[in-house]
Write a protein that holds these residues in place. Structure first.
Motif, PDB file in Angstrom:
ATOM      1  N   SER A  43      38.613  32.603  22.793  1.00  0.00           N
ATOM      2  CA  SER A  43      38.956  34.014  22.967  1.00  0.00           C
ATOM      3  C   SER A  43      39.874  34.195  24.174  1.00  0.00           C
ATOM      4  N   PRO A  44      40.692  35.250  24.176  1.00  0.00           N
ATOM      5  CA  PRO A  44      41.571  35.519  25.314  1.00  0.00           C
ATOM      6  C   PRO A  44      40.804  35.645  26.637  1.00  0.00           C
ATOM      7  N   LYS A  45      39.619  36.246  26.572  1.00  0.00           N
ATOM      8  CA  LYS A  45      38.805  36.400  27.783  1.00  0.00           C
ATOM      9  C   LYS A  45      38.388  35.040  28.340  1.00  0.00           C
ATOM     10  N   ARG A  46      38.003  34.156  27.442  1.00  0.00           N
ATOM     11  CA  ARG A  46      37.577  32.818  27.857  1.00  0.00           C
ATOM     12  C   ARG A  46      38.747  32.039  28.462  1.00  0.00           C
ATOM     13  N   LYS A  47      39.916  32.133  27.834  1.00  0.00           N
ATOM     14  CA  LYS A  47      41.108  31.434  28.344  1.00  0.00           C
ATOM     15  C   LYS A  47      41.558  32.002  29.688  1.00  0.00           C
ATOM     16  N   ARG A  48      41.445  33.311  29.832  1.00  0.00           N
ATOM     17  CA  ARG A  48      41.822  33.975  31.081  1.00  0.00           C
ATOM     18  C   ARG A  48      40.905  33.508  32.219  1.00  0.00           C
ATOM     19  N   ASN A  49      39.623  33.386  31.945  1.00  0.00           N
ATOM     20  CA  ASN A  49      38.668  32.939  32.958  1.00  0.00           C
ATOM     21  C   ASN A  49      38.855  31.465  33.318  1.00  0.00           C
ATOM     22  N   LEU A  50      39.387  30.684  32.380  1.00  0.00           N
ATOM     23  CA  LEU A  50      39.641  29.267  32.646  1.00  0.00           C
ATOM     24  C   LEU A  50      40.827  29.062  33.576  1.00  0.00           C
ATOM     25  N   ARG A  51      41.683  30.090  33.733  1.00  0.00           N
ATOM     26  CA  ARG A  51      42.831  29.980  34.644  1.00  0.00           C
ATOM     27  C   ARG A  51      42.396  29.905  36.096  1.00  0.00           C
ATOM     28  N   ARG A  52      41.312  30.605  36.404  1.00  0.00           N
ATOM     29  CA  ARG A  52      40.851  30.666  37.785  1.00  0.00           C
ATOM     30  C   ARG A  52      40.251  29.332  38.221  1.00  0.00           C
ATOM     31  N   ALA A  53      40.457  28.988  39.470  1.00  0.00           N
ATOM     32  CA  ALA A  53      39.891  27.748  40.012  1.00  0.00           C
ATOM     33  C   ALA A  53      38.430  27.981  40.397  1.00  0.00           C
ATOM     34  N   THR A  54      37.728  26.902  40.606  1.00  0.00           N
ATOM     35  CA  THR A  54      36.338  26.975  41.025  1.00  0.00           C
ATOM     36  C   THR A  54      36.092  25.907  42.090  1.00  0.00           C
ATOM     37  N   TYR A  55      34.904  25.856  42.633  1.00  0.00           N
ATOM     38  CA  TYR A  55      34.590  24.902  43.690  1.00  0.00           C
ATOM     39  C   TYR A  55      33.739  23.764  43.152  1.00  0.00           C
ATOM     40  N   VAL A  56      33.891  22.615  43.762  1.00  0.00           N
ATOM     41  CA  VAL A  56      33.118  21.429  43.399  1.00  0.00           C
ATOM     42  C   VAL A  56      31.742  21.542  44.051  1.00  0.00           C
ATOM     43  N   ALA A  57      30.727  21.005  43.388  1.00  0.00           N
ATOM     44  CA  ALA A  57      29.365  21.009  43.936  1.00  0.00           C
ATOM     45  C   ALA A  57      29.337  20.250  45.260  1.00  0.00           C
ATOM     46  N   ALA A  58      28.473  20.673  46.148  1.00  0.00           N
ATOM     47  CA  ALA A  58      28.406  20.106  47.508  1.00  0.00           C
ATOM     48  C   ALA A  58      28.174  18.601  47.506  1.00  0.00           C
TER      49      ALA A  58
END
Length: 65
Positions: free
Chosen positions: A37-52
């Motif tokens: 879905s477009p919403k899912r693809k849009r959210n995949l653009r954002r970066a995230t952090y690696v686990a500690a």
């Protein structure tokens, strides 16, 4: 003592923030995008952090970045 070499594969995939966290791109964004879905693809653009736990290992691979 010799200089520590940066792991080039890790340097291309991860970035260190000013606070010392390790930033990474999200997976599942390279192919088979028509069914997502477009919403899912849009959210995949954002970066995230690696686990500690993993961040500790990655910081050894990219000491100067």
């Amino acid at each position: 003592m010799p200089k520590i070499k940066t792991h080039r594969g890790a340097a291309k995939r991860f970035r260190l923030t000013k606070s010392g966290k390790v930033k990474r791109a999200k997976a599942f964004k390279s192919h088979l995008l028509t069914k997502k879905s477009p919403k899912r693809k849009r959210n995949l653009r954002r970066a995230t952090y690696v686990a500690a736990v993993e961040a500790k290992k990655i910081k050894q691979l990219i000491p100067y970045k």
